[in-house]
Design a protein around this motif. Structure first.
Motif, PDB file in Angstrom:
ATOM      1  N   LYS A 215       5.964  -6.379  12.197  1.00  0.00           N
ATOM      2  CA  LYS A 215       4.786  -7.148  12.596  1.00  0.00           C
ATOM      3  C   LYS A 215       4.674  -8.460  11.836  1.00  0.00           C
ATOM      4  N   ARG A 216       5.709  -8.778  11.050  1.00  0.00           N
ATOM      5  CA  ARG A 216       5.779 -10.020  10.282  1.00  0.00           C
ATOM      6  C   ARG A 216       4.629 -10.148   9.282  1.00  0.00           C
ATOM      7  N   LEU A 217       4.182  -9.020   8.753  1.00  0.00           N
ATOM      8  CA  LEU A 217       3.185  -9.048   7.698  1.00  0.00           C
ATOM      9  C   LEU A 217       3.894  -9.225   6.353  1.00  0.00           C
ATOM     10  N   PRO A 218       3.279  -9.931   5.421  1.00  0.00           N
ATOM     11  CA  PRO A 218       3.915 -10.132   4.118  1.00  0.00           C
ATOM     12  C   PRO A 218       3.971  -8.824   3.327  1.00  0.00           C
ATOM     13  N   VAL A 219       5.083  -8.620   2.643  1.00  0.00           N
ATOM     14  CA  VAL A 219       5.273  -7.433   1.807  1.00  0.00           C
ATOM     15  C   VAL A 219       5.024  -7.816   0.359  1.00  0.00           C
ATOM     16  N   PRO A 220       4.153  -7.098  -0.361  1.00  0.00           N
ATOM     17  CA  PRO A 220       3.897  -7.441  -1.764  1.00  0.00           C
ATOM     18  C   PRO A 220       5.039  -7.036  -2.682  1.00  0.00           C
ATOM     19  N   ALA A 221       6.248  -7.432  -2.348  1.00  0.00           N
ATOM     20  CA  ALA A 221       7.436  -7.163  -3.167  1.00  0.00           C
ATOM     21  C   ALA A 221       8.585  -7.929  -2.548  1.00  0.00           C
ATOM     22  N   PHE A 222       9.647  -8.127  -3.319  1.00  0.00           N
ATOM     23  CA  PHE A 222      10.836  -8.762  -2.774  1.00  0.00           C
ATOM     24  C   PHE A 222      11.544  -7.790  -1.839  1.00  0.00           C
ATOM     25  N   ILE A 223      11.989  -8.298  -0.687  1.00  0.00           N
ATOM     26  CA  ILE A 223      12.655  -7.433   0.290  1.00  0.00           C
ATOM     27  C   ILE A 223      13.894  -6.791  -0.324  1.00  0.00           C
ATOM     28  N   ALA A 224      14.605  -7.528  -1.187  1.00  0.00           N
ATOM     29  CA  ALA A 224      15.819  -6.989  -1.796  1.00  0.00           C
ATOM     30  C   ALA A 224      15.512  -5.835  -2.747  1.00  0.00           C
ATOM     31  N   ASP A 225      14.291  -5.763  -3.258  1.00  0.00           N
ATOM     32  CA  ASP A 225      13.927  -4.712  -4.211  1.00  0.00           C
ATOM     33  C   ASP A 225      13.385  -3.464  -3.539  1.00  0.00           C
ATOM     34  N   LEU A 226      13.185  -3.477  -2.229  1.00  0.00           N
ATOM     35  CA  LEU A 226      12.558  -2.344  -1.561  1.00  0.00           C
ATOM     36  C   LEU A 226      13.410  -1.084  -1.641  1.00  0.00           C
ATOM     37  N   LYS A 227      14.734  -1.238  -1.645  1.00  0.00           N
ATOM     38  CA  LYS A 227      15.610  -0.067  -1.685  1.00  0.00           C
ATOM     39  C   LYS A 227      15.504   0.686  -3.008  1.00  0.00           C
ATOM     40  N   SER A 228      15.104   0.004  -4.054  1.00  0.00           N
ATOM     41  CA  SER A 228      15.017   0.641  -5.366  1.00  0.00           C
ATOM     42  C   SER A 228      13.631   1.221  -5.652  1.00  0.00           C
TER      43      SER A 228
ATOM     44  N   SER B  56      10.356   3.692  -5.324  1.00  0.00           N
ATOM     45  CA  SER B  56      10.112   5.097  -5.041  1.00  0.00           C
ATOM     46  C   SER B  56       9.182   5.244  -3.839  1.00  0.00           C
ATOM     47  N   ALA B  57       8.982   6.503  -3.417  1.00  0.00           N
ATOM     48  CA  ALA B  57       8.095   6.751  -2.280  1.00  0.00           C
ATOM     49  C   ALA B  57       6.673   6.307  -2.588  1.00  0.00           C
ATOM     50  N   LYS B  58       6.206   6.571  -3.801  1.00  0.00           N
ATOM     51  CA  LYS B  58       4.855   6.178  -4.171  1.00  0.00           C
ATOM     52  C   LYS B  58       4.709   4.666  -4.209  1.00  0.00           C
ATOM     53  N   GLU B  59       5.710   3.958  -4.719  1.00  0.00           N
ATOM     54  CA  GLU B  59       5.653   2.493  -4.785  1.00  0.00           C
ATOM     55  C   GLU B  59       5.682   1.891  -3.386  1.00  0.00           C
ATOM     56  N   LEU B  60       6.479   2.458  -2.488  1.00  0.00           N
ATOM     57  CA  LEU B  60       6.481   1.982  -1.106  1.00  0.00           C
ATOM     58  C   LEU B  60       5.132   2.234  -0.448  1.00  0.00           C
ATOM     59  N   GLU B  61       4.571   3.402  -0.693  1.00  0.00           N
ATOM     60  CA  GLU B  61       3.270   3.737  -0.109  1.00  0.00           C
ATOM     61  C   GLU B  61       2.193   2.759  -0.552  1.00  0.00           C
ATOM     62  N   VAL B  62       2.166   2.422  -1.833  1.00  0.00           N
ATOM     63  CA  VAL B  62       1.158   1.499  -2.353  1.00  0.00           C
ATOM     64  C   VAL B  62       1.282   0.145  -1.680  1.00  0.00           C
ATOM     65  N   ARG B  63       2.501  -0.333  -1.487  1.00  0.00           N
ATOM     66  CA  ARG B  63       2.702  -1.646  -0.881  1.00  0.00           C
ATOM     67  C   ARG B  63       2.353  -1.645   0.607  1.00  0.00           C
ATOM     68  N   VAL B  64       2.684  -0.574   1.300  1.00  0.00           N
ATOM     69  CA  VAL B  64       2.336  -0.500   2.720  1.00  0.00           C
ATOM     70  C   VAL B  64       0.823  -0.459   2.897  1.00  0.00           C
ATOM     71  N   ILE B  65       0.134   0.347   2.112  1.00  0.00           N
ATOM     72  CA  ILE B  65      -1.327   0.437   2.216  1.00  0.00           C
ATOM     73  C   ILE B  65      -1.969  -0.893   1.876  1.00  0.00           C
ATOM     74  N   HIS B  66      -1.456  -1.565   0.844  1.00  0.00           N
ATOM     75  CA  HIS B  66      -2.021  -2.856   0.447  1.00  0.00           C
ATOM     76  C   HIS B  66      -1.860  -3.889   1.558  1.00  0.00           C
ATOM     77  N   ALA B  67      -0.653  -3.994   2.118  1.00  0.00           N
ATOM     78  CA  ALA B  67      -0.407  -4.982   3.173  1.00  0.00           C
ATOM     79  C   ALA B  67      -1.236  -4.683   4.417  1.00  0.00           C
ATOM     80  N   SER B  68      -1.342  -3.409   4.790  1.00  0.00           N
ATOM     81  CA  SER B  68      -2.076  -3.031   5.993  1.00  0.00           C
ATOM     82  C   SER B  68      -3.570  -3.292   5.837  1.00  0.00           C
ATOM     83  N   ARG B  69      -4.142  -2.911   4.712  1.00  0.00           N
ATOM     84  CA  ARG B  69      -5.585  -3.087   4.513  1.00  0.00           C
ATOM     85  C   ARG B  69      -5.966  -4.554   4.379  1.00  0.00           C
ATOM     86  N   PHE B  70      -5.108  -5.340   3.738  1.00  0.00           N
ATOM     87  CA  PHE B  70      -5.414  -6.771   3.627  1.00  0.00           C
ATOM     88  C   PHE B  70      -5.421  -7.424   5.002  1.00  0.00           C
TER      89      PHE B  70
END
Length: 561
Positions: A92-105, A107-121
């Motif tokens: 959906k071309r929403l900004p991710v609060p992290a570098f795309i290259a760092d997403l693979k490293s 954890s599940a909790k860190e990904l969850e926090v970033r997804v919730i933050h981007a969606s709610r904002f």
């Protein structure tokens, strides 16, 4: 049931006199066929359940987690949030609060926090009533006396905040504040209600003319500052530019490069416009300075190119791929950037215009929004979609005018179809060859928005969200008073696929939010003199944070996620 069938159902339901005579013999429970429970989510295997979860919204996943232990376990898997991040944020071309290259490293909790933050904002920003979730206030310096913090017109404050900046790459947790001769860096965590001073530096005897942070978060240089000081009479100025890095361990800024731009001049230069990695864009006319190399400055444009008395100062500058976009008061230039050798000297000139557009009325402010593209899209198109917003006052009319720079496909440069280009209706670029301009410029604004005369301070983030300020009347408890309101907007761009004989093309859109993001009450003296308490503001639209600097030296932080 068998007795009823014996007597005949039709007779009982057609003759109302016989309804009361229906036999009341108890019905055997063995003859009743109970419905079987339909299979639900709990009966699905984990692999199918994960596919179902990937199709629902972020808030629905969080609600599903609280219904059972099994769903709680499944919705905490990394695969779930990695897939949700792709479908509900990246696609959906929403900004991710992290570098795309760092997403693979992560954890599940860190990904969850970033997804919730981007969606709610994004949901909060796009809602009818956007509201800040948390506020943080602090003074860049403590007021000299308590009365100074409550004055309406704040001329006596010794330390007004002239600029605020969020450095890219720190997810809005670092903020740069600028006063007359002091630059400070603050850390504002998302958890907590305090700001901590990280570093500061004083330029004694000098006045800061301009400061910008580096667009490249991976570059060692964090910011570039231009300042001037008096070296003789009648006031003669020495103008200097320095590139700084942040040393958080020592709590200071380190100078990476210092250069005297002018000496013994009678007026200050136009402030620094941009810092893009190793390239700094300075002054008017715009010059390129590779601060890492010992080479000379390279002048990109020569000021008012059409030699008319119309005001034509530089309002915004942006590097887009291998071109420099210069937005002036009366025209827009697209200039091919030169190549530099190891010594920092330009080996390719920029004598021809990539594109040129003259605007009808001179603007007072302008911002440039460069829309991001995927790697596949960058290979297929010569340029990025660009949205330019210009605030114009003409014939007692105040408007925000939108200009769209739409990229041309790479194939068009290889075809060299002169006849097709000659049929182009845009008179402003008809004299150019197809390879000269990687994008098209509209002959007139694609959208015009009426704004009040008090409209000012256009601010935009890296991802297309932004706002401007305007004075409005607000009624509360049967009282009406003026407020300084932040009017939010969002600029987006999407690719329209090819249909029938129509080729694929880009379309830029601007959505304006009617209700203000933030309202600050102002006094009648501020409205009359157009001298407001709010001096400057900035937006980090990756995480949804706004910073406001005032005349009283106070900084106000608002979180929208």
């Amino acid at each position: 049931m068998s007795d009823i069938c014996q007597f005949g159902l039709a007779e009982y339901f057609t003759d109302p006199l016989k309804v009361d005579s229906i036999p009341t013999k108890p019905i055997s429970t063995s003859s009743i066929i109970l419905p079987r429970p339909s299979p639900g989510l709990t009966s699905l295997p984990d692999d199918v359940l994960l596919l179902v979860i990937s199709l629902i919204g972020v808030e629905d996943i969080l609600t599903l987690r609280m219904t059972s232990k099994r769903f709680s376990s499944v919705t905490k898997q990394r695969w779930v949030w990695s897939d949700v991040l792709k479908h509900h944020v990246i696609d959906k071309r929403l900004p991710v609060p992290a570098f795309i290259a760092d997403l693979k490293s992560l954890s599940a909790k860190e990904l969850e926090v970033r997804v919730i933050h981007a969606s709610r904002f994004h949901r909060n920003w796009s809602s009818l009533q956007p509201r800040s979730r948390r506020n943080v206030d602090f003074y860049a310096r403590e007021p000299i006396n308590e009365e100074a913090s409550s004055l309406t017109l704040l001329d006596v404050h010794p330390h007004p905040i002239s600029q605020v900046h969020f450095p890219p790459g720190y997810n809005g947790e670092l903020l740069i504040t600028v006063e007359e001769s002091r630059v400070a860096c603050w850390e504002i965590p998302f958890e907590g209600s305090e700001a901590f001073l990280v570093a500061e530096r004083y330029l004694n005897g000098s006045v800061i003319d301009g400061l910008v942070v580096n667009d490249d978060p991976d570059n060692e240089a964090m910011l570039i500052v231009m300042f001037s000081r008096i070296v003789g009479m009648p006031p003669l100025f020495e103008i200097k530019a320095e590139v700084w890095s942040l040393d958080k361990f020592r709590g200071s800024f380190t100078t990476l490069r210092s250069e005297i731009l002018a000496r013994n001049v009678q007026r200050r230069m136009s402030p620094v416009a941009r810092l893009c990695g190793d390239l700094a864009l300075l002054g008017d006319p715009v010059v390129l300075w590779n601060w890492k190399r010992k080479g000379p400055f390279f002048t990109m444009s020569s000021g008012n190119i059409h030699h008319s008395p119309t005001p034509d100062s530089v309002l915004a500058v942006q590097l887009v791929r291998n071109h420099l976009l210069v937005v002036r008061q009366s025209h827009i230039q697209l200039l091919p950037t030169p190549l530099f050798d190891q010594s920092g000297r330009a080996v390719q000139g920029a004598s021809t215009f990539g594109a040129f557009l003259h605007v009808q009325d001179p603007a007072r402010e302008a911002v440039v929004i460069v829309h991001e593209m995927t790697e596949e899209e960058r290979e297929a198109w010569q340029f990025n979609p660009v949205t330019i917003l210009m605030r114009v006052t003409a014939n007692d009319s105040h408007t925000i005018r939108k200009y769209d720079l739409l990229p041309r496909p790479v194939a068009s440069a290889e075809l060299g179809a002169e006849n097709e280009f000659c049929n182009e209706q845009d008179a402003t670029t008809r004299h150019l060859r197809p390879t000269d301009s990687p994008c098209t410029l509209p002959a007139r604004p694609t959208q015009t928005i009426e704004v009040p005369p008090s409209c000012s301070n256009l601010v935009v983030g890296r991802n297309g969200k932004g706002f401007w300020m305007a004075t409005q009347n607000m009624t509360c408890e049967h009282k009406t008073f003026p407020v300084r309101s932040f009017v939010g907007f969002e600029a987006t761009s999407h690719l329209i696929p090819a249909q029938d004989s129509q080729p694929s093309q880009w379309q830029n859109e601007l959505v304006l939010h009617k209700n203000g993001l933030y309202k600050s009450r102002v006094g009648s003296g501020e409205v009359h003199e157009r001298k407001y308490r709010i001096l400057t503001s900035c937006l980090e639209d990756t995480v949804g944070r706004i910073a406001i600097g005032g005349r009283d030296g106070k900084v106000h932080i608002m979180d929208f996620a």
